[in-house]
Design an enzyme around this catalytic site. Structure first.
Site, PDB file in Angstrom:
ATOM      1  CB  ALA A  48      -0.904   0.000   1.228  1.00 46.16           C
ATOM      2  CE  LYS A 109       9.688   6.831  15.706  1.00 45.62           C
ATOM      3  NZ  LYS A 109      10.742   6.502  14.852  1.00 45.62           N
ATOM      4  CD  GLU A 133      13.426  -5.760  18.967  1.00 42.05           C
ATOM      5  OE1 GLU A 133      13.101  -6.766  19.610  1.00 42.05           O
ATOM      6  OE2 GLU A 133      13.951  -4.756  19.495  1.00 42.05           O
ATOM      7  CB  VAL A 136      12.408   1.004  20.665  1.00 43.59           C
ATOM      8  CG1 VAL A 136      13.446   1.646  21.584  1.00 43.59           C
ATOM      9  CG2 VAL A 136      10.997   1.415  21.088  1.00 43.59           C
ATOM     10  CB  ILE A 140      19.468  -2.195  18.901  1.00 42.00           C
ATOM     11  CG1 ILE A 140      20.468  -1.219  18.304  1.00 42.00           C
ATOM     12  CG2 ILE A 140      20.028  -2.837  20.161  1.00 42.00           C
ATOM     13  CD1 ILE A 140      20.757  -0.011  19.192  1.00 42.00           C
ATOM     14  N   GLY A 191      20.870  13.490   5.371  1.00 33.47           N
ATOM     15  CA  GLY A 191      19.669  12.644   5.375  1.00 33.47           C
ATOM     16  C   GLY A 191      19.337  12.056   6.731  1.00 33.47           C
ATOM     17  CG  ASP A 205      12.247   9.397  17.413  1.00 31.42           C
ATOM     18  OD1 ASP A 205      11.598   8.802  16.534  1.00 31.42           O
ATOM     19  OD2 ASP A 205      13.288   8.941  17.926  1.00 31.42           O
ATOM     20  CE  LYS A 209      13.130   5.855  18.145  1.00 27.15           C
ATOM     21  NZ  LYS A 209      14.263   6.554  17.534  1.00 27.15           N
ATOM     22  N   GLY A 306      17.603   4.197   9.944  1.00 32.20           N
ATOM     23  CA  GLY A 306      18.041   3.838   8.590  1.00 32.20           C
ATOM     24  C   GLY A 306      17.167   2.727   8.025  1.00 32.20           C
TER      25      GLY A 306
END
Ligand code: HSE
Length: 329
Positions: A48, A109, A133, A136, A140, A191, A205, A209, A306
């Site tokens: 979508a 998040k 997962e 956050v 990692i 970026g 943000d 988290k 990323g």
């Protein structure tokens, strides 16, 4: 699982931006490996998107649709992966998907921090897997260790750097002596920072988290509104310089603590000694300490943002929910 085909699971991918395009790529490139690891072929049923005309190299145009809701509840879809971000339409899409019996993987998040209670309730009501997962600290593995590996322990504190953009900016200010504005511009040129950097630099943000981390670590409900939040826009080159003279460095920390008084969650810039392991976390990297009663002090470090690193976390969740579906759990 689709009727008549015990070895195929079909995925609806909602969103094809920075993360979604990498999820689509990895699903295509790793199809054989994913089939071996899950025990079923993973097929993309549809993707979508907001605009069909946007160029998406390597993505099969025939899979694209602007009807996200139609795709999320389609009978031939088993797993819904949401990487749109934001509250709406993501919330409605995930609620409808779980009601329709889909397993859900999301990187969202903001949604979990603001409406986690409603989303988790739907997961329980409909018996639908809900994995997040990627929401956050990007690549990692942090939420599953908190939710599963440490489920038998008592976590007292979670502390760390959970926003790559602000860490990059503070790192640049520290290494080059540049002020906040110049460092932000550099982060935008590379970026890391969005054209509108508010969510990162004002700490929204990181607060979202932190709320998710605290909720999992302390087995309670914490929303973004419960988090004391202070961003980095007021941090000056002079602050960074004076921290240096004290052999300290400024980092934006998320701090989640449990005490007899209750749970406290906050995000704010802090001066930490240069000898502290978090002081060595440079660039856009994230690192989180978890302090638990029996396990002691654990440290998690890696790429917190990323497309490809975040897609890794999304696919890890997707394999987990695929295995659960195949096992009927
Ligand atoms: N803007 C976020 C960061 C991306 O810089 O960490 C990952 O949530």
């Amino acid at each position: 699982m689709n009727e008549g085909d015990g070895k195929t699971l079909r995925v609806a991918l909602l969103g094809c931006g920075v993360v979604g395009s990498q999820v689509a790529r990895l699903l295509r490139e790793q199809a054989d490996d994913l089939a071996v690891r899950t025990g079923a072929r993973i097929e993309v049923a549809g993707i979508a998107v907001r605009r069909l005309s946007h160029p998406r190299p390597g993505v099969d145009q025939a899979l694209l649709t602007t009807d996200a809701m139609g795709l999320a509840i389609r009978p031939d879809v088993d797993i819904v992966i949401e990487v749109i971000g934001g509250i709406e339409p993501a919330r409605s899409l995930l609620l409808a998907a779980m009601k329709a019996g889909k397993s859900v993987v999301t990187a969202n998040k903001a949604l979990l921090a603001e409406h986690g209670e409603q989303i988790h309730a739907a997961s329980r009501t409909y018996g639908a897997d809900l994995y997040y997962e990627a929401s956050v600290a990007g690549a990692i593995p942090l939420l599953r260790p908190l939710r599963e590996s440490l489920a038998g322990d008592t976590v007292h504190r979670v502390l760390g750097i959970v926003n790559g953009t602000t860490n990059f900016i503070l790192d640049r200010m520290d290494t080059s002596g540049a002020d906040f504005g110049e460092s932000l511009e550099e982060a935008q040129a590379l970026g890391y920072a969005e054209p509108d950097p508010t969510a990162d630099v004002e700490g929204f943000d990181a607060a979202a988290k932190a709320a998710i981390l605290a909720g999992l670590a302390f087995h309670t409900r914490v929303t973004a509104a419960d988090v004391h939040r202070e961003g980095i826009t007021e941090v000056t080159a002079a602050d960074i310089a004076s921290a240096k003279t004290l052999r300290r460095i400024v980092k934006l920390l998320a701090i989640c603590e449990r005490s007899d008084a209750g749970v406290s969650v906050r995000v704010h810039p802090a001066m930490i000694p240069r000898s502290h392991p978090l002081a060595a976390v440079g660039g856009a990297y994230n690192a989180v300490f978890v302090e638990a009663q029996s396990a002691g002090r654990l440290m998690f470090y890696g790429a917190g943002a990323g497309g490809t690193p975040t897609a890794s976390a999304v696919l890890g969740d997707m394999v987990a929910v695929a295995r659960n579906r195949l096992a009927g759990t």
